[in-house]
Write an enzyme that holds these catalytic residues in place. Sequence first.
Site, short mmCIF file in Angstrom:
data_model
loop_
_atom_site.label_atom_id
_atom_site.label_comp_id
_atom_site.label_asym_id
_atom_site.label_seq_id
_atom_site.Cartn_x
_atom_site.Cartn_y
_atom_site.Cartn_z
N GLU A 16 68.18 29.83 2.69
CA GLU A 16 67.33 29.61 1.51
C GLU A 16 67.23 30.85 0.63
O GLU A 16 67.23 30.74 -0.60
CB GLU A 16 65.94 29.16 1.94
CG GLU A 16 65.90 27.76 2.53
CD GLU A 16 64.50 27.22 2.65
OE1 GLU A 16 63.84 27.01 1.61
OE2 GLU A 16 64.05 27.01 3.80
N HIS A 48 79.24 27.16 27.32
CA HIS A 48 79.86 25.98 27.94
C HIS A 48 80.71 25.18 26.95
O HIS A 48 81.25 24.14 27.32
CB HIS A 48 78.78 25.08 28.53
CG HIS A 48 78.05 25.70 29.68
ND1 HIS A 48 78.41 25.52 30.99
CD2 HIS A 48 77.00 26.56 29.69
CE1 HIS A 48 77.60 26.22 31.77
NE2 HIS A 48 76.73 26.86 31.01
N LYS A 99 65.13 16.19 -3.65
CA LYS A 99 63.84 15.51 -3.65
C LYS A 99 63.67 14.63 -4.88
O LYS A 99 63.11 13.52 -4.80
CB LYS A 99 62.70 16.53 -3.56
CG LYS A 99 62.57 17.20 -2.20
CD LYS A 99 61.41 18.16 -2.18
CE LYS A 99 61.23 18.77 -0.78
NZ LYS A 99 60.10 19.73 -0.73
#
Length: 351
Positions: free
Chosen positions: A236, A252, A346
């Site tokens: 950000e 892993h 948004k």
Amino acid sequence: MNQESLRVIDKSNYYDVLCHFDQHITDALDRFDGQKSNLSGLSKSRAGFRNILICGMGGSAIAGDFIKNVWTEVLGLPIQVCRDYHIPRWVNKESLVIACSYSGNTEETIAALHEAMEAQAQILTIATGGKVQSIATQHGLSHITIQGGLQPRQAIGYALTTLHAVFSEIFKSASVREEMSHIVFQMKHLATILKTIHDNNPYIHDSKILHDKPVIIYASERMFPAALRLKGQITENAKLLAFGYAVPEMNHNEIVGWESVHEAHHAPCHVILLRDREDHPQVQKRFEILMRLLKGKAHWTEYTSDGGTLMERYYNLIYRGDWLSYYMAIARNTDPTPVDIITRLKNELAS
């Protein structure tokens, strides 16, 4: 990098917000003290809680991650963070649900709040206002109001401190005041170092190295909330891709991907390690082996938490990481405050 370049690039003066981080903590505590009577009903019900769900997005959710790690050890209760429109089906009248939204208008959190009410959970809301506060008032829910006027990610001091105080009050644990006074002292001391615009500032030095490529952050499960926070701040503030993974899990699978990288000069990313003195001994050993195996494949920067309690060490890494991401933004000639693409998203969701 100098004060003049900061004034030109940092148009909204994010620098000043960082300089006053310690004041956010003390103000959050003072505001909470004036509202803690709002929790009296929840305090009376605490013996009946079987699990706790913290609902939020972004900085509110990350504050929940820190709280989960600290208070699970204290309470021995399952604590989960919900970053979604839907809450788990196990939520019921024996659950404590805390809905956190800085703006009070986060749609995912509002949807989760409605589901929590339908599940007849015990509910607390935390917001600066907005729809969340309106819902709390309408339905007689416990509510704590926090200070507004900041970008949500800039309000981590308010969000985390308030949540920590809430848990202390509801569960009648030791007062957080003494612990938080140590944290405030440490943040003030750190600020004198981190706000200095000089090449001797280690975070300015590191920002000049890290600002030109995406960043991968490795941390233990204990420190993983700090990795998530730093990842979010780099993306950000510096507008630069960043990723966070946990050790030992990455041992892993992901470690194999490094076989395709032969020289640090050609590496597609930089690496940051976040470490803690209480990491499991085998995790500490894994970090050392990992650095040996990947030596020469990427530029590595290592930060170790500092402080007494786990929460003190969390604030320490939060604050140092926030300054690092800020200086990375300046090094990239990028204003750290605007998040235009989030605003666009948004707006399209609302249309």
